[in-house]
Design an enzyme around this catalytic site. Structure first.
Site, PDB file in Angstrom:
ATOM      1  N   SER A  58      72.754  -0.867  27.490  1.00  0.00           N
ATOM      2  CA  SER A  58      74.025  -1.524  27.791  1.00  0.00           C
ATOM      3  C   SER A  58      74.009  -2.947  27.263  1.00  0.00           C
ATOM      4  O   SER A  58      72.992  -3.432  26.768  1.00  0.00           O
ATOM      5  CB  SER A  58      74.273  -1.529  29.301  1.00  0.00           C
ATOM      6  OG  SER A  58      73.429  -2.483  29.903  1.00  0.00           O
ATOM      7  N   LYS A  59      75.151  -3.590  27.379  1.00  0.00           N
ATOM      8  CA  LYS A  59      75.330  -4.941  26.818  1.00  0.00           C
ATOM      9  C   LYS A  59      74.247  -5.914  27.258  1.00  0.00           C
ATOM     10  O   LYS A  59      73.897  -6.818  26.520  1.00  0.00           O
ATOM     11  CB  LYS A  59      76.683  -5.498  27.266  1.00  0.00           C
ATOM     12  CG  LYS A  59      77.845  -4.793  26.616  1.00  0.00           C
ATOM     13  CD  LYS A  59      78.933  -5.801  26.234  1.00  0.00           C
ATOM     14  CE  LYS A  59      80.052  -5.153  25.460  1.00  0.00           C
ATOM     15  NZ  LYS A  59      79.611  -4.526  24.215  1.00  0.00           N
ATOM     16  N   ARG A  60      73.740  -5.712  28.473  1.00  0.00           N
ATOM     17  CA  ARG A  60      72.757  -6.706  28.931  1.00  0.00           C
ATOM     18  C   ARG A  60      71.445  -6.617  28.144  1.00  0.00           C
ATOM     19  O   ARG A  60      70.635  -7.523  28.169  1.00  0.00           O
ATOM     20  CB  ARG A  60      72.530  -6.582  30.435  1.00  0.00           C
ATOM     21  CG  ARG A  60      71.652  -5.469  30.861  1.00  0.00           C
ATOM     22  CD  ARG A  60      71.690  -5.270  32.368  1.00  0.00           C
ATOM     23  NE  ARG A  60      71.300  -3.925  32.690  1.00  0.00           N
ATOM     24  CZ  ARG A  60      70.054  -3.516  32.834  1.00  0.00           C
ATOM     25  NH1 ARG A  60      69.065  -4.373  32.691  1.00  0.00           N
ATOM     26  NH2 ARG A  60      69.787  -2.264  33.107  1.00  0.00           N
ATOM     27  N   GLY A  71      71.480  -6.232  24.823  1.00  0.00           N
ATOM     28  CA  GLY A  71      71.771  -6.756  23.484  1.00  0.00           C
ATOM     29  C   GLY A  71      72.998  -6.066  22.953  1.00  0.00           C
ATOM     30  O   GLY A  71      73.781  -5.492  23.717  1.00  0.00           O
TER      31      GLY A  71
END
Ligand code: GLU
Length: 490
Positions: free
Chosen positions: A260-262, A264
């Site tokens: 997920s976005k966290r 990268g």
């Protein structure tokens, strides 16, 4: 043998995800390897989550990765349209067929009624399966419900289809990647195929489209396995040939959670903006499940296609190692022909006035700074000292290098000697060698001599070829910077 036809069917509710890019790649490779066709279909039945921006992003990202499709919304093809929202008149025809054959029925349940059923199941600690309350409504009951203003959805009758085509309630299929997969269809509730607003659900639209587009093999993520069982029954109920299915393991983050976005970047366009090369990206995602038979991991898509066998795809999850991608990217940057690299670096150099440079100078700058680049975007910082008159010197470089007696001595001597030098690379090479030699005789290491000059001229202690830097900057700017460094001494 049937023609090999595969597809990628993204829903435009976000930018093209790197996982979807891998699914697209494996479909593309399978088509290439087998002389088949690769088809792009846009699954935009959910109007609220769809946006043109995402559709454009999907197109651009797939193209940037070189995953060109043979049939699709923009290029057309025999089985179009290839955008689901343009096919809304097709789905009711097949829903009606299922209704007529008794494999589907109208359901008038309200969201509140369905919610109550779900709550009851939760209270009884049972998995929720639709009660089939509307399965056997009479025409008169339906008319009465309609008169109340209710609009029916259409549900697929799982048990009816299962009984018609299978002896027990077990449904199985031979997955191309995972081998035999089975389910007890008693646990699958009759699911909605057409919503009360007349639009199809994913599981229905996907079957109708794959069937009409003559898709022979469906390769997608394992999160779709539960859908596949439902879809197989719809194919059977429609009397259609069931395609082969292959489900890929998931892509997990290095911490084994969902990527997920966290962790990268996750969208292809985000990786590209950060300075990843699409050739590196595609090579990297191929390795998330596929392994080269010769152990050589760096490969072009054509080389991968030649070596690709779907049954050798790993059935387990893959870990998305950002560090490995970074390494691969730096490798691809090193291999790029200089002219191509120059073009690719331009978006990261917009803050500089490149018109100050001749093409020859720009080429030379790229030649001498490319080596340590990991991302294309690293170039922005790597070349900063080539622009502007002055250079910013970090306080530690000033105090630890430039303020030393040695550096002051080197720089003073440099100004004295270099005023008579020609600042072309060849001359500089010779002159600097002699210059270092003189200091060496005084017991000063050549590296230390150059350190002082580098620090004064670039503000840094490490970096590209010094001779080339001096030649590109030219005598005036070099002198200005060296003079400045000398004056700064406290
Ligand atoms: N639109 C679906 C998705 O994006 C397609 C799944 C499939 O390949 O059937 O997940």
């Amino acid at each position: 043998m049937t023609d090999i036809r595969v597809r990628i069917a993204p829903s435009p509710s976000g930018n093209l995800h790197i996982g979807t890019a891998r699914t697209a790649l494996f479909n593309y490779l399978f088509a290439k390897k087998n002389n088949g066709k690769f088809i792009l279909r846009i699954e935009d039945t959910d109007a609220e989550r769809t946006s043109q921006e995402y559709i454009d992003n999907i197109f651009d990202s797939l193209k940037a990765l070189g995953l060109n499709w043979d049939e699709g919304p923009d290029v057309g093809g025999e089985y179009g349209p290839y955008t689901q929202s343009e096919r809304f008149d097709i789905y009711p025809i097949y829903a009606q067929k299922l209704l007529d054959a008794g494999f589907a029925y109208e359901c008038f349940c309200t969201p509140e009624e369905l919610e109550a059923e779900k709550e009851l199941a939760t209270a009884n600690k049972k998995p929720y399966v639709y009660s089939k309350k509307c399965e056997n409504l009479t025409e008169a009951q339906k008319a009465a419900l309609r008169a109340e203003g209710r609009k029916p959805a259409i549900r697929f009758n799982i048990s009816k289809a299962q009984k018609a085509f299978h002896e027990t309630s077990e449904l199985s299929f031979d997955d191309l990647v995972k081998g035999e997969l089975k389910v007890n269809t008693d646990l699958i509730g009759d699911f909605v195929i057409m919503k009360s607003n007349g639009t199809p659900t994913y599981n229905f639209a996907v079957v109708i489209d794959d069937m009409l587009m003559k898709i022979s093999h469906i390769i997608r993520g394992e999160d779709h396995i539960s859908n596949t069982f439902k879809q197989i029954l719809i194919y059977e109920a429609l009397g259609a040939e069931v395609p082969r299915f292959g489900h890929l393991g998931m892509i997990l983050a290095p911490d084994r959670s969902k990527l997920s976005k966290r962790h990268g970047a996750t969208a292809v366009s985000e990786f590209v903006e950060k300075g990843y090369l699409t050739d590196a990206l595609i090579n990297f995602v191929a390795l998330l499940g596929w392994s080269p038979s010769d152990g050589v991991e760096i490969k072009t898509v054509d080389e991968i296609a030649a070596d690709f066998r779907i049954n050798e795809i790993s059935s387990s999850n893959s870990i998305f190692e950002y560090d490995k991608l970074r390494w691969m990217n730096s490798h691809y940057i090193k291999m790029l022909p200089i002219e191509e690299l120059k073009q690719k670096l331009l978006p990261y150099l917009t803050k500089y006035d490149l018109s100050q440079l001749s093409d020859e100078q720009f080429t030379r700058i790229v030649e001498i700074t490319r080596e340590p680049l990991i991302l294309l975007s690293d170039i922005t910082d790597a070349v900063s000292y080539f622009f502007g008159e002055d250079v910013e010197i970090e306080p530690e470089v000033q105090s630890e290098v430039l303020d030393t007696e040695l550096a002051q001595q080197v720089l003073t001597e440099f100004l004295k000697q270099a005023k008579d030098w020609n600042f072309d690379e060849e001359t500089l090479h010779e002159k600097l060698e002699a210059f270092r030699g003189e200091f060496k005789e005084k017991g000063i290491k050549p590296k230390q001599t150059m350190w002082a000059i580098r620090a004064a001229v670039t503000g840094r202690t490490k970096g590209a070829d010094m001779t080339a830097i001096l030649a590109i900057l030219g005598k005036d700017r070099v002198f200005k910077r060296v003079n400045h460094a000398l004056k700064q001494k406290v």
